[in-house]
Design a protein around this motif. Structure first.
Motif, PDB file in Angstrom:
ATOM      1  N   ARG A 154      10.928 -17.585  -2.511  1.00  0.00           N
ATOM      2  CA  ARG A 154      12.252 -17.864  -3.069  1.00  0.00           C
ATOM      3  C   ARG A 154      13.339 -17.845  -2.002  1.00  0.00           C
ATOM      4  NH1 ARG A 154      10.186 -15.110  -7.722  1.00  0.00           N
ATOM      5  NH2 ARG A 154      10.824 -13.072  -6.930  1.00  0.00           N
ATOM      6  N   HIS A 155      13.129 -17.037  -0.974  1.00  0.00           N
ATOM      7  CA  HIS A 155      14.125 -16.979   0.098  1.00  0.00           C
ATOM      8  C   HIS A 155      14.236 -18.319   0.832  1.00  0.00           C
ATOM      9  CE1 HIS A 155      14.685 -12.892  -0.738  1.00  0.00           C
ATOM     10  NE2 HIS A 155      13.727 -12.375  -0.001  1.00  0.00           N
ATOM     11  N   VAL A 156      13.149 -19.097   0.816  1.00  0.00           N
ATOM     12  CA  VAL A 156      13.179 -20.381   1.531  1.00  0.00           C
ATOM     13  C   VAL A 156      13.195 -21.560   0.557  1.00  0.00           C
ATOM     14  CG1 VAL A 156      12.005 -19.440   3.547  1.00  0.00           C
ATOM     15  CG2 VAL A 156      10.647 -20.457   1.718  1.00  0.00           C
ATOM     16  N   ARG A 157      13.519 -21.285  -0.718  1.00  0.00           N
ATOM     17  CA  ARG A 157      13.476 -22.337  -1.737  1.00  0.00           C
ATOM     18  C   ARG A 157      14.364 -23.524  -1.390  1.00  0.00           C
ATOM     19  NH1 ARG A 157      13.586 -21.152  -8.109  1.00  0.00           N
ATOM     20  NH2 ARG A 157      11.927 -19.823  -7.313  1.00  0.00           N
ATOM     21  N   SER A 158      15.499 -23.234  -0.800  1.00  0.00           N
ATOM     22  CA  SER A 158      16.429 -24.322  -0.501  1.00  0.00           C
ATOM     23  C   SER A 158      15.898 -25.267   0.568  1.00  0.00           C
ATOM     24  CB  SER A 158      17.775 -23.749  -0.048  1.00  0.00           C
ATOM     25  OG  SER A 158      17.621 -22.982   1.146  1.00  0.00           O
ATOM     26  N   THR A 159      14.886 -24.825   1.326  1.00  0.00           N
ATOM     27  CA  THR A 159      14.350 -25.672   2.395  1.00  0.00           C
ATOM     28  C   THR A 159      13.002 -26.289   2.028  1.00  0.00           C
ATOM     29  OG1 THR A 159      13.198 -23.838   3.516  1.00  0.00           O
ATOM     30  CG2 THR A 159      15.503 -24.230   4.110  1.00  0.00           C
ATOM     31  N   LEU A 160      12.533 -26.044   0.810  1.00  0.00           N
ATOM     32  CA  LEU A 160      11.233 -26.588   0.422  1.00  0.00           C
ATOM     33  C   LEU A 160      11.235 -28.109   0.483  1.00  0.00           C
ATOM     34  CD1 LEU A 160      10.019 -24.489  -2.653  1.00  0.00           C
ATOM     35  CD2 LEU A 160       9.080 -24.488  -0.340  1.00  0.00           C
ATOM     36  N   VAL A 161      10.152 -28.647   1.059  1.00  0.00           N
ATOM     37  CA  VAL A 161       9.978 -30.091   1.165  1.00  0.00           C
ATOM     38  C   VAL A 161       8.707 -30.483   0.430  1.00  0.00           C
ATOM     39  CG1 VAL A 161       9.578 -32.029   2.728  1.00  0.00           C
ATOM     40  CG2 VAL A 161      11.209 -30.226   3.357  1.00  0.00           C
ATOM     41  N   SER A 162       8.836 -31.371  -0.545  1.00  0.00           N
ATOM     42  CA  SER A 162       7.673 -31.878  -1.268  1.00  0.00           C
ATOM     43  C   SER A 162       6.941 -32.885  -0.394  1.00  0.00           C
ATOM     44  CB  SER A 162       8.124 -32.538  -2.573  1.00  0.00           C
ATOM     45  OG  SER A 162       7.126 -33.411  -3.068  1.00  0.00           O
ATOM     46  N   LEU A 163       5.640 -32.662  -0.214  1.00  0.00           N
ATOM     47  CA  LEU A 163       4.852 -33.611   0.577  1.00  0.00           C
ATOM     48  C   LEU A 163       4.850 -34.980  -0.091  1.00  0.00           C
ATOM     49  CD1 LEU A 163       2.902 -34.216   2.938  1.00  0.00           C
ATOM     50  CD2 LEU A 163       1.035 -33.516   1.427  1.00  0.00           C
ATOM     51  N   ALA A 170       7.903 -25.859   4.391  1.00  0.00           N
ATOM     52  CA  ALA A 170       9.220 -25.261   4.657  1.00  0.00           C
ATOM     53  C   ALA A 170       9.272 -24.830   6.107  1.00  0.00           C
ATOM     54  CB  ALA A 170       9.465 -24.068   3.735  1.00  0.00           C
ATOM     55  N   ARG A 171      10.486 -24.881   6.663  1.00  0.00           N
ATOM     56  CA  ARG A 171      10.687 -24.374   8.018  1.00  0.00           C
ATOM     57  C   ARG A 171      11.053 -22.895   7.902  1.00  0.00           C
ATOM     58  NH1 ARG A 171      11.755 -26.952  12.944  1.00  0.00           N
ATOM     59  NH2 ARG A 171      12.274 -28.940  11.932  1.00  0.00           N
ATOM     60  N   VAL A 172      10.178 -22.034   8.373  1.00  0.00           N
ATOM     61  CA  VAL A 172      10.373 -20.586   8.309  1.00  0.00           C
ATOM     62  C   VAL A 172      10.356 -20.035   9.726  1.00  0.00           C
ATOM     63  CG1 VAL A 172       9.522 -18.406   7.365  1.00  0.00           C
ATOM     64  CG2 VAL A 172       9.193 -20.534   6.073  1.00  0.00           C
ATOM     65  N   ALA A 173      11.439 -19.358  10.112  1.00  0.00           N
ATOM     66  CA  ALA A 173      11.564 -18.816  11.464  1.00  0.00           C
ATOM     67  C   ALA A 173      11.345 -19.901  12.510  1.00  0.00           C
ATOM     68  CB  ALA A 173      10.598 -17.653  11.677  1.00  0.00           C
ATOM     69  N   GLY A 174      11.843 -21.101  12.212  1.00  0.00           N
ATOM     70  CA  GLY A 174      11.764 -22.189  13.168  1.00  0.00           C
ATOM     71  C   GLY A 174      10.462 -22.958  13.159  1.00  0.00           C
ATOM     72  N   VAL A 175       9.492 -22.557  12.304  1.00  0.00           N
ATOM     73  CA  VAL A 175       8.183 -23.209  12.271  1.00  0.00           C
ATOM     74  C   VAL A 175       7.982 -23.862  10.910  1.00  0.00           C
ATOM     75  CG1 VAL A 175       5.689 -22.880  12.450  1.00  0.00           C
ATOM     76  CG2 VAL A 175       7.234 -21.518  13.880  1.00  0.00           C
ATOM     77  N   VAL A 176       7.649 -25.154  10.906  1.00  0.00           N
ATOM     78  CA  VAL A 176       7.339 -25.836   9.654  1.00  0.00           C
ATOM     79  C   VAL A 176       5.924 -25.449   9.231  1.00  0.00           C
ATOM     80  CG1 VAL A 176       7.106 -28.051   8.480  1.00  0.00           C
ATOM     81  CG2 VAL A 176       8.853 -27.759  10.251  1.00  0.00           C
TER      82      VAL A 176
END
Length: 447
Positions: free
Chosen positions: A28-37, A146-152
């Motif tokens: 949920r913390h990265v929900r705004s950056t989620l990318v649908s394949l 998602a890009r988390v800590a700079g890593v997709v």
């Protein structure tokens, strides 16, 4: 086949859902950056000046076992008629609607599959996966990045039917993720067609290992042929054999027939003899002979003995795995041997005491052995209540009646000279009397 519980224990479920809750909180913390394949496929790839150089046709990820979320290593981009490789390091913006590069110039090379990498759209979407938290087989409708800590990274899988509809709908709707339907990727085991030349894409740490044999059997029964064989390959030989013992007869027969003879024989050789015999009975004579010839000699001999008895007789139902002792052995010695046989603990309902000629004297329960002074000999425990015995030609109804009368958890099968040949447990009798009911295994040891 043995009967098994249909649902996990309350404590096991609580533990799994607590783990899932923790992972979804992170998601949920990265929900705004989620990318649908699904939404990303077909989107433009722009250079630094905003010029379009191609369109995304797939995303590539690598799994090396060190992380629960496979990192994306690059994208496959359609440039004219070419399938070009775009390293993720060259990507500045990774968004739902486009990909933007760091530089206006880029040397795009033709894509070549590399060991350990997987094309997510081609090899994972619409394929079967195992959700080890929910203990179920699922099919990926979409994947979430998602890009988390700079890593997709690959962080989740969507299994909803509505997502399939979204994929087929207008392009403007495809990119809208539905995170409330996402299963966290850390609870997913991926295999089969997705593995590529590098082997397993991802198996959550301890995910398969924490599942019980009955749960693994459920998964094996729900998987397709290719995925089933791939899942078996991920299990230890002991895990695989235990799972096969819990499978429904028709599913086990199908698995044996679709496996290589050597692999099927190895699995049968590791199964308890009575369970292996049950599976072999469902095969035709030629198939039986071929598999038994490929089995280890000792295992094949034990199974052949059981197959020699009628299916609905004590001889056909019993397990030949019987631990024996003599009156002169110490309790501590018996306990040590029991510890060495932990792999067979589900079939060791007691320890049979025999005289010098191998004739039955008594059948000691685990409770008696647990409560006894470890320094005394077995002789001190011999006495009433005496063991319940049947001969090899006894039928399940007779065995059930003897169990009810005696309130014993098992009976000892003996020959005409009272030498023990095997043991029949209460759930074996239920299997024989109610072959079409769901399976259940009685608890037989203290934990």
């Amino acid at each position: 086949m043995r009967m098994r519980p249909s649902v996990p224990t309350v404590s096991a479920l609580r533990s799994r859902y607590e783990q899932r809750s923790e992972r979804l909180t992170t998601l949920r913390h990265v929900r705004s950056t989620l990318v649908s394949l699904a939404g990303l496929i077909g989107r433009p790839v722009l250079n630094q000046t905003g010029g379009e150089i191609g369109r995304v046709i797939d995303v590539v990820a690598r799994w090396d076992g060190s992380q629960p979320y496979p990192p994306v290593t690059g994208l496959i981009v359609r440039v004219a008629r070419r399938r070009a490789w775009l390293p993720i390091a060259a990507v500045e913006e990774f968004r739902r609607d486009l990909v933007r590069l760091r530089s206006a110039r880029l040397d795009l090379r033709d894509f070549t599959a590399r060991e350990g990498e997987v094309e997510l759209a081609r090899e994972v979407v619409d394929h079967q996966l195992v959700d080890t938290d929910g203990v179920r087989v699922v099919r990926a409708s979409d994947l979430y990045l998602a890009r988390v800590a700079g890593v997709v990274q690959l962080v989740g899988v969507d299994i909803g039917f509505a997502t399939v509809v979204r994929r087929l709908g207008p392009k403007r709707l495809r990119a809208r993720p539905t995170p409330e339907r996402v299963i966290d990727w850390a609870s997913i085991t991926s295999f089969g067609a997705q593995c590529g030349p590098g082997g397993v894409l991802q198996a959550s740490e301890g995910g398969l290992q924490r599942l019980r044999p009955g749960e693994l059997a459920d998964l094996l029964e729900d998987l397709g042929r290719t995925e089933r064989q791939a899942l078996l390959a991920q299990l230890s030989p002991e895990q695989a054999a235990d799972a096969l013992e819990e499978m429904q007869s028709d599913e086990l027969v199908q698995l044996l027939r679709e496996s290589d003879t050597a692999d099927a024989a190895e699995l049968l050789g590791r199964m308890e003899p009575d369970e292996a015999a049950d599976g072999l009975r469902e095969l035709n004579l030629d198939e039986q002979e071929e598999l038994m010839a490929a089995m280890p000699a000792e295992a094949s001999e034990r199974v052949a003995t059981l197959l020699g008895y009628g299916e609905r007789t004590a001889g056909g139902v019993m397990t030949t795995l019987v631990m024996t002792t003599t009156p002169t052995e110490t309790i501590s010695g018996v306990r040590e041997r029991l510890r060495a046989e932990r792999v067979h603990d589900e079939d060791l309902a007691g320890v049979v005491v025999v005289d010098d000629d191998g004739r039955l004297l008594d059948d000691l329960t685990m409770t008696e052995l647990f409560l006894a002074d470890p320094e005394v000999t077995v002789h001190s425990l011999i006495g009433p209540p005496w063991p319940v015995t049947v001969t090899t030609d006894a039928h399940p109804e007779e065995i059930a009646e003897r169990l009810v009368e005696s309130r014993h958890p098992s009976v000892v099968v003996v020959d005409e000279d009272q030498r023990p040949l095997g043991r029949i447990l209460a759930d074996d009798v239920l299997d024989a009397m109610l072959p079409h009911r769901s399976r259940f295994r009685f608890p037989r040891r203290l934990s």
